[in-house]
Design a protein around this motif. Structure first.
Motif, PDB file in Angstrom:
ATOM      1  N   UNK A   1       0.821  -1.206   0.000  1.00 56.09           N
ATOM      2  CA  UNK A   1       0.000   0.000   0.000  1.00 56.09           C
ATOM      3  C   UNK A   1       0.861   1.265   0.000  1.00 56.09           C
ATOM      4  N   UNK A   2       2.077   1.124  -0.518  1.00 56.79           N
ATOM      5  CA  UNK A   2       2.918   2.312  -0.571  1.00 56.79           C
ATOM      6  C   UNK A   2       2.310   3.341  -1.502  1.00 56.79           C
ATOM      7  N   UNK A  64      14.205   6.964  -1.389  1.00 50.56           N
ATOM      8  CA  UNK A  64      13.021   7.655  -1.900  1.00 50.56           C
ATOM      9  C   UNK A  64      13.204   8.090  -3.338  1.00 50.56           C
ATOM     10  N   UNK A  67      13.164   5.094  -5.692  1.00 46.70           N
ATOM     11  CA  UNK A  67      11.789   4.655  -5.925  1.00 46.70           C
ATOM     12  C   UNK A  67      11.144   5.473  -7.034  1.00 46.70           C
ATOM     13  N   UNK A 176      -9.928   2.465  -0.440  1.00 49.61           N
ATOM     14  CA  UNK A 176     -11.093   2.019   0.322  1.00 49.61           C
ATOM     15  C   UNK A 176     -12.112   1.350  -0.603  1.00 49.61           C
ATOM     16  N   UNK A 179     -10.936  -1.982  -1.830  1.00 46.29           N
ATOM     17  CA  UNK A 179     -11.112  -3.004  -0.802  1.00 46.29           C
ATOM     18  C   UNK A 179     -12.567  -3.447  -0.710  1.00 46.29           C
ATOM     19  N   UNK A 180     -13.478  -2.468  -0.764  1.00 45.75           N
ATOM     20  CA  UNK A 180     -14.901  -2.807  -0.667  1.00 45.75           C
ATOM     21  C   UNK A 180     -15.302  -3.706  -1.832  1.00 45.75           C
ATOM     22  N   UNK A 182     -13.298  -5.561  -3.695  1.00 44.79           N
ATOM     23  CA  UNK A 182     -12.619  -6.852  -3.545  1.00 44.79           C
ATOM     24  C   UNK A 182     -13.453  -7.767  -2.667  1.00 44.79           C
ATOM     25  N   UNK A 190      -6.239  -8.971 -12.262  1.00 42.89           N
ATOM     26  CA  UNK A 190      -6.123 -10.410 -12.513  1.00 42.89           C
ATOM     27  C   UNK A 190      -7.082 -10.792 -13.635  1.00 42.89           C
TER      28      UNK A 190
ATOM     29  N   UNK B  12       1.034  -6.006  12.729  1.00 40.58           N
ATOM     30  CA  UNK B  12       0.956  -5.404  11.404  1.00 40.58           C
ATOM     31  C   UNK B  12       1.577  -4.016  11.431  1.00 40.58           C
ATOM     32  N   UNK B  14       2.254  -0.601   9.031  1.00 42.18           N
ATOM     33  CA  UNK B  14       1.978   0.112   7.779  1.00 42.18           C
ATOM     34  C   UNK B  14       3.268   0.698   7.236  1.00 42.18           C
ATOM     35  N   UNK B  15       3.457   0.643   5.929  1.00 35.13           N
ATOM     36  CA  UNK B  15       4.565   1.300   5.228  1.00 35.13           C
ATOM     37  C   UNK B  15       5.923   1.027   5.877  1.00 35.13           C
ATOM     38  N   UNK B  18       9.792   3.002   5.760  1.00 34.22           N
ATOM     39  CA  UNK B  18       9.740   4.400   5.350  1.00 34.22           C
ATOM     40  C   UNK B  18       9.599   5.252   6.614  1.00 34.22           C
ATOM     41  N   UNK B  19       9.793   6.562   6.485  1.00 36.75           N
ATOM     42  CA  UNK B  19       9.598   7.412   7.671  1.00 36.75           C
ATOM     43  C   UNK B  19       8.145   7.373   8.171  1.00 36.75           C
ATOM     44  N   UNK B  20       7.210   6.877   7.331  1.00 41.67           N
ATOM     45  CA  UNK B  20       5.803   6.825   7.752  1.00 41.67           C
ATOM     46  C   UNK B  20       5.454   5.500   8.415  1.00 41.67           C
ATOM     47  N   UNK B  53      -9.443  -5.825   8.792  1.00 42.14           N
ATOM     48  CA  UNK B  53      -9.034  -6.078   7.409  1.00 42.14           C
ATOM     49  C   UNK B  53      -8.177  -7.331   7.250  1.00 42.14           C
ATOM     50  N   UNK B  56     -10.470 -10.939   6.117  1.00 38.77           N
ATOM     51  CA  UNK B  56     -10.673 -11.516   4.786  1.00 38.77           C
ATOM     52  C   UNK B  56      -9.461 -11.298   3.889  1.00 38.77           C
ATOM     53  N   UNK B  58      -7.519  -8.740   3.291  1.00 42.66           N
ATOM     54  CA  UNK B  58      -7.196  -7.483   2.617  1.00 42.66           C
ATOM     55  C   UNK B  58      -5.830  -6.998   3.088  1.00 42.66           C
ATOM     56  N   UNK B  59      -5.519  -7.281   4.352  1.00 45.34           N
ATOM     57  CA  UNK B  59      -4.168  -7.041   4.858  1.00 45.34           C
ATOM     58  C   UNK B  59      -3.617  -8.376   5.292  1.00 45.34           C
ATOM     59  N   UNK B  79      -2.708 -13.937  -2.690  1.00 43.57           N
ATOM     60  CA  UNK B  79      -4.092 -13.509  -2.913  1.00 43.57           C
ATOM     61  C   UNK B  79      -4.947 -14.609  -3.522  1.00 43.57           C
ATOM     62  N   UNK B  93     -17.666  -2.150   5.146  1.00 48.59           N
ATOM     63  CA  UNK B  93     -16.749  -1.080   5.513  1.00 48.59           C
ATOM     64  C   UNK B  93     -17.477   0.080   6.147  1.00 48.59           C
TER      65      UNK B  93
END
Ligand SMILES: Nc1ncnc2c1ncn2[C@@H]1O[C@H](COP(=O)(O)OP(=O)(O)O)[C@@H](O)[C@H]1O
Ligand SMILES: [Mg+2]
Lengths: 265, 289
Positions: A1-2, A64, A67, A176, A179-180, A182, A190, B12, B14-15, B18-20, B53, B56, B58-59, B79, B93
């Motif tokens: 999700x980058x 960075x 990338x 979002x 995802x919904x 999916x 795919x 989990x 996120x990212x 990275x700095x985030x 998430x 199912x 998604x993550x 997947x 959601x």
């Protein structure tokens, strides 16, 4: 999700961050022009050293920037191959139909690759060290002279800053909705091409609906707070030109002189 | 097949790199039984949506794993292996009306089953059935979903998920932005789905009344960690603890607490209006005698 690296701002207090946005805009545009002065290995090395120096000063991880390059890698490879195989002259190493692999071709290929890297690094540096708001303020200020030929500079800058402001929001929204959908059995990216095209509809329609709703809300919120166009509006964020901004310009003037001196005429 | 959900030391981030970078979940181990009604509570940013998430796929966990009805998911799960899971776990959601896109309500609801390979007629039949299940009036079925009221749009979206015929229904703040009446109707509808359709329900909510009235299992998250898991009476039995973690009490319990402060001894704190009324009635009867 980058998220995309292009257009992402990283907060910091390095020298590069502190430069005035107008200064950085002028320098990066100017730099892209002077890249075309380079035509031998000395000049390209000089430019690479300059860019890497700026990257170092910004104290932002080199990853960075890489990338940013990898995001455009297919375009780069395509252009480089075009240069490599369709340039004639010098020693011929390989030949097949209209394709020739020559010494000149390889050299040109390397140069084109360098140009891409230089341009991407410099523009990534601009967006990583300058917040979107600063960029649009800077652009507005630089475009001020155009007001005399009736260009709606203020409106353009406002549109730009609103657009920039909503890029992350729209990306989150896209994620979002993907995802919904999916969860309703859509497989993005795919299957057969026709299925993939079909999968775009359940993504795009909700995205448009939400963007339009958002725009409407924003317009109402702005009017409710008395917005009436750019006439006579003062600025909350003042832009101040410091000595260091002039010095940075001077540095690039010196780089230009060095380029003119080093390039093959 | 084991019908339950188990998290084992799941984390989990996120990212990553990275700095985030953000550690949204850390070392979560818990079990959710089949056919339970679980409420997940915690402050904004405590990782509730992130946890959901995973259910199912998604993550996928950064480390650790989870098992959903026998299907294991860890960092390496592809997947392609998750096809069944998307069908097993229905995911509603936050603001699910954002997923609507078809010309008519019925077509929108039938979108999921069609993706699962059902024929047009079968899919429409399922859609009709699910529209009834979420109490949509017949006259809206041929309308555009964008013409409906907010509450109705949300029902359409939920019907669209139910049409996937899941065994587990995951709801992320499903009543956010609804008026009080719409909220109660929506909560009653989930109760029906839990009792009549025998779904396992996992609900994220900020409303402690809903937790007290409907859930039989509560998971409390704080800053990405599992703070506590237990039945509602247990969780709400200790007002000081709740206060310390800035969590609210159900209205009824708060009211009962006030009564107790005034010297009315209720022993155990009641969670629902019905329980409170029973206790008060019992007390009054004793008084009369
Ligand atoms: N895509 C993302 N990238 C980075 N951080 C995120 C992302 N999504 C959520 N987070 C962060 O993870 C934490 C948990 O978020 P979330 O699970 O949405 O919390 P909740 O649903 O409990 O409000 C928050 O601090 C949030 O800022
Ligand atoms: Mg959330």
């Amino acid at each position: 999700m980058d998220r995309f690296i292009l257009g992402r701002y990283i907060n910091g207090d390095s020298l590069v961050h502190k430069l005035d946005a107008r200064d950085k805009l002028i320098i990066s545009m100017y730099f892209i022009v002077i890249i075309f002065l380079a035509n031998n290995w000395q000049t390209y090395s000089l430019l690479l050293v300059v860019v890497l120096g700026c990257v170092g000063l910004s104290r932002i991880n080199l990853g960075f920037f890489l990338k940013g390059v990898s995001a455009m890698i297919w375009l780069i490879i395509f252009t480089v191959l075009l240069q490599v195989f369709f340039t004639s002259g010098g020693t011929v190493y390989w030949h097949w139909g209209i394709l020739t692999l020559t010494h000149y071709g390889i050299v040109r290929g390397v140069y084109v690759f360098c140009r891409f890297v230089l341009i991407i690094f410099m523009s990534t540096l601009l967006t990583l060290t300058t917040s979107p708001l600063e960029i649009s303020d800077g652009l507005e200020s630089l475009m001020k002279p155009l007001k005399y030929v009736k260009v709606p500079v203020y409106e353009i800058a406002l549109m730009l800053s609103i657009a920039l402001r909503f890029v992350p929001t729209l990306m989150d929204e896209t994620q979002k909705i993907m995802n919904a959908q999916r969860s309703r059995g859509v497989n993005f990216g795919q299957g057969k091409l026709i299925d993939q095209i079909k999968a775009v509809i359940p993504l795009l329609i909700p995205l448009f609906v939400s963007a339009i709703n958002r725009a409407e809300d924003l317009a109402i919120a702005m009017e409710a707070r008395g917005y009436h166009g750019g006439e006579g509006r003062s600025k909350y964020r003042q832009q101040i030109w410091h000595l260091q901004d002039t010095l940075a310009l001077g540095l690039f003037a010196i780089v230009t002189v060095a380029l003119l001196f080093l390039r093959t005429w | 097949m084991v019908m339950s959900i188990t998290f084992e030391k799941l984390s989990y981030t996120y990212q990553t790199g990275t700095p985030f970078e953000h550690h949204a979940l850390q070392d979560i181990s818990l079990t959710i039984a089949d056919h339970s009604y679980t409420a997940i509570i915690g402050h904004t940013g405590s990782g509730k949506s992130t946890l959901l998430q995973h259910l199912n796929g998604l993550l996928k966990p950064t480390s650790g794993k989870l098992v959903v009805n026998g299907q294991m998911i860890d960092t390496k799960t592809k997947n392609k292996q998750l096809g069944d899971l998307r069908h097993e776990v229905g995911f509603v959601f936050q603001f699910p009306e954002a997923q609507l896109f078809e010309e008519t309500v019925l077509k929108d609801i039938s979108f999921g089953p069609k993706n699962l390979g059902k024929s047009e007629t079968e899919a429409l039949e399922i859609a009709r059935q699910k529209a009834k299940l979420v109490n949509l009036p017949d006259d809206v079925l041929e309308k555009s979903p964008f013409e409906l009221s907010g509450g109705q749009m949300r029902r359409v979206a939920i019907a669209g998920i139910l049409a996937m015929q899941p065994n587990i229904l995951v709801l992320d703040e499903p009543t956010a932005g609804l008026d009080p009446k719409g909220r109660i109707e929506m909560m009653e509808m989930f109760k029906q789905l839990y009792e009549k359709e025998k779904l396992t329900i996992i609900l994220v909510t900020h409303n402690m009344n809903d937790v007290a009235n409907y859930a039989d299992n509560v998971i409390v998250l704080e800053q990405g960690r599992l703070l506590r898991q237990g039945v509602p009476t247990e969780i709400f039995s200790n007002p000081e603890w709740l206060n310390k973690h800035h969590l609210g009490l159900p209205q009824t319990t708060a009211f009962a607490l006030k009564l107790q402060e005034r010297g009315i001894n209720l022993q155990e704190l009641p969670l629902t209006e019905k329980k409170l009324a029973q206790k008060l009635a019992a007390l009054l009867q004793r008084e009369v005698k």
